[in-house]
Design a protein around this motif. Structure first.
Motif, short mmCIF file in Angstrom:
data_model
loop_
_atom_site.label_atom_id
_atom_site.label_comp_id
_atom_site.label_asym_id
_atom_site.label_seq_id
_atom_site.Cartn_x
_atom_site.Cartn_y
_atom_site.Cartn_z
N ARG A 280 4.09 -6.77 -0.32
CA ARG A 280 4.56 -5.45 -0.74
C ARG A 280 3.72 -4.34 -0.11
NH1 ARG A 280 6.33 -5.16 -7.05
NH2 ARG A 280 7.80 -6.90 -7.04
N VAL A 281 2.43 -4.54 -0.12
CA VAL A 281 1.56 -3.55 0.52
C VAL A 281 1.87 -3.48 2.01
CG1 VAL A 281 -0.82 -3.07 1.15
CG2 VAL A 281 -0.28 -3.72 -1.19
N LEU A 282 1.97 -4.65 2.63
CA LEU A 282 2.29 -4.68 4.06
C LEU A 282 3.58 -3.92 4.34
CD1 LEU A 282 1.31 -6.46 6.72
CD2 LEU A 282 3.46 -7.62 6.30
N PHE A 283 4.59 -4.14 3.51
CA PHE A 283 5.88 -3.49 3.75
C PHE A 283 5.82 -1.99 3.46
CE2 PHE A 283 9.71 -6.22 4.55
CZ PHE A 283 8.99 -7.28 5.08
N HIS A 284 5.04 -1.60 2.52
CA HIS A 284 4.92 -0.17 2.28
C HIS A 284 4.28 0.52 3.48
CE1 HIS A 284 6.20 -0.71 -1.87
NE2 HIS A 284 6.30 0.60 -1.95
N LEU A 285 3.21 -0.08 3.96
CA LEU A 285 2.55 0.52 5.12
C LEU A 285 3.44 0.43 6.35
CD1 LEU A 285 -1.07 -0.82 4.54
CD2 LEU A 285 -0.17 1.47 4.08
N GLY A 286 4.20 -0.64 6.45
CA GLY A 286 5.07 -0.81 7.60
C GLY A 286 6.23 0.17 7.61
N THR A 287 6.82 0.39 6.45
CA THR A 287 7.99 1.26 6.44
C THR A 287 7.65 2.73 6.26
OG1 THR A 287 8.43 1.03 4.08
CG2 THR A 287 9.41 -0.61 5.50
N TYR A 288 6.55 3.03 5.58
CA TYR A 288 6.23 4.43 5.34
C TYR A 288 5.06 4.95 6.17
CZ TYR A 288 9.20 3.51 1.31
OH TYR A 288 10.24 3.13 0.51
N GLY A 289 4.40 4.07 6.89
CA GLY A 289 3.24 4.49 7.66
C GLY A 289 2.02 4.62 6.76
N GLN A 290 1.02 5.33 7.27
CA GLN A 290 -0.25 5.45 6.56
C GLN A 290 -0.09 5.94 5.12
OE1 GLN A 290 -3.99 7.03 8.43
NE2 GLN A 290 -3.39 8.84 7.31
N MET A 291 -0.75 5.27 4.21
CA MET A 291 -0.72 5.66 2.80
C MET A 291 -2.08 5.39 2.18
SD MET A 291 2.83 3.96 1.38
CE MET A 291 2.98 4.93 -0.12
N THR A 292 -2.30 5.96 0.99
CA THR A 292 -3.49 5.60 0.22
C THR A 292 -3.12 4.53 -0.80
OG1 THR A 292 -3.12 7.16 -1.57
CG2 THR A 292 -4.24 7.99 0.38
N ALA A 293 -4.13 3.90 -1.37
CA ALA A 293 -3.88 2.87 -2.38
C ALA A 293 -3.10 3.47 -3.56
CB ALA A 293 -5.20 2.29 -2.86
N THR A 294 -3.52 4.64 -3.99
CA THR A 294 -2.83 5.28 -5.10
C THR A 294 -1.38 5.59 -4.75
OG1 THR A 294 -4.92 6.29 -5.68
CG2 THR A 294 -2.99 7.13 -6.79
N GLY A 295 -1.17 5.99 -3.52
CA GLY A 295 0.19 6.24 -3.08
C GLY A 295 1.06 5.00 -3.22
N ILE A 296 0.50 3.87 -2.83
CA ILE A 296 1.26 2.63 -2.96
C ILE A 296 1.47 2.27 -4.43
CG2 ILE A 296 1.30 0.18 -2.38
CD1 ILE A 296 -0.37 0.81 0.08
N CYS A 297 0.43 2.45 -5.23
CA CYS A 297 0.57 2.22 -6.67
C CYS A 297 1.77 2.96 -7.22
CB CYS A 297 -0.66 2.72 -7.41
SG CYS A 297 -2.08 1.66 -7.25
N ASP A 298 1.84 4.26 -6.93
CA ASP A 298 2.89 5.08 -7.49
C ASP A 298 4.26 4.66 -7.00
OD1 ASP A 298 0.90 6.42 -8.74
OD2 ASP A 298 0.89 8.14 -7.38
N LYS A 299 4.34 4.44 -5.70
CA LYS A 299 5.64 4.13 -5.12
C LYS A 299 6.11 2.74 -5.54
CE LYS A 299 7.93 5.54 -0.87
NZ LYS A 299 8.35 6.84 -1.44
N ALA A 300 5.20 1.79 -5.55
CA ALA A 300 5.60 0.41 -5.80
C ALA A 300 5.47 0.02 -7.27
CB ALA A 300 4.75 -0.53 -4.95
N ARG A 301 4.84 0.90 -8.05
CA ARG A 301 4.65 0.60 -9.47
C ARG A 301 3.89 -0.70 -9.68
NH1 ARG A 301 9.67 2.33 -12.74
NH2 ARG A 301 9.74 4.52 -12.24
#
Lengths: 149, 149
Positions: free
Chosen positions: A45-66
């Motif tokens: 999930r983390v890999l896919f978030h970074l892959g599809t949305y580009g650079q993010m912070t951990a908190t950003g992923i938390c919020d988006k991916a719940r």
DNA sequence: GCTTGTTAGTTACAAAAACAACCATTACCA
DNA sequence: TGGTAATGGTTGTTTTTGTAACTAACAAGC
């Protein structure tokens, strides 16, 4: 008048059905990232978030991916050990850390994305495109992903 | 011609969406059995299977609910410690054990069933009944619950 | 009747998740 | 400007899960 005891149908209870469908599809797709990259669900999930949305912070992923931040933290650790992800401290705010994929991470992402697309197409193939659109709409609403996402 | 890198939409990927929707709805409903009875997910599933289908064996629940037998075994242990379930060895085959709810188990089941019905009605209320019917059909097919169940 | 295989269910151990407490840094605000 | 709260992220501990190996009872072949 008898108690209407048998009116509840467990196999029609939405949370139950949703879980059955989610588990079935996750388990099937899991083979891809588990067998080929030894990844855990949170890791892909983390890999896919970074892959599809580009650079993010951990908190950003938390919020988006719940996903809870401890799970993200450990997933990032693993991905970074495997050199799929690099971390970079922000200069403005030294608490935050920007995450992005390395070339190796990008390659894994592209590979798994192909798998995902194929698998998704196979699932969608069971239905009409109108049905799929409706399904997505309903799932998003049930997930509370209408506005934010 | 550029690589079609950004065509994959994670938020439309069915396994991902299914998981988000399942998790959201499960978490909300979880409050009922967790707060009021200290139950785990597998435990309420076992409770509901016995409540809606009557006496069953552990293997029967495994097959119907698609849960691994070790999880069932532990859930039954807990439910039996709490006197919600009684076990009875079969006479024909001394390996099998019939499970059924005690009066206390029945009471908990009826209570939680009411919660479940209310919650399900609330979820369904967001859609038309035709949409709900379609959703159920699709989820059952995705879960592989078409014929067997 | 005795090996071999299967099925019902449990137990033991390893992997993963949940939960709480914890730094370090920044924001608020009196 | 100094104290309190909030935020980003990590670590430690406890629960829960997954996996494999196990016991006990039955079934089948010969």
């Amino acid at each position: 008048m008898p108690k209407k005891d048998s009116e509840f149908a467990l196999q029609d209870f939405l949370p139950y059905l949703l879980n059955q469908a989610a588990e079935e599809s996750s388990l099937a797709f899991q083979k891809a990232y588990k067998n080929r990259y030894g990844m855990l669900r949170t890791e892909w999930r983390v890999l896919f978030h970074l892959g599809t949305y580009g650079q993010m912070t951990a908190t950003g992923i938390c919020d988006k991916a719940r996903i809870h931040k401890t799970k993200i933290s450990r997933a990032v650790q693993k991905l970074s050990e495997r050199r799929f992800v690099v971390r970079a401290r922000s200069d403005e705010d030294r608490r935050v850390e920007y995450l992005k994929l390395t070339p190796a991470g990008e390659a894994a992402y592209r590979d798994l994305r192909t798998e995902a697309e194929d698998y998704d197409a196979r699932l969608r193939g069971q239905f009409t495109s109108g049905e799929v659109a409706l399904l997505r709409m309903m799932l998003k609403r049930l997930a509370g992903l209408d506005a934010a996402g």
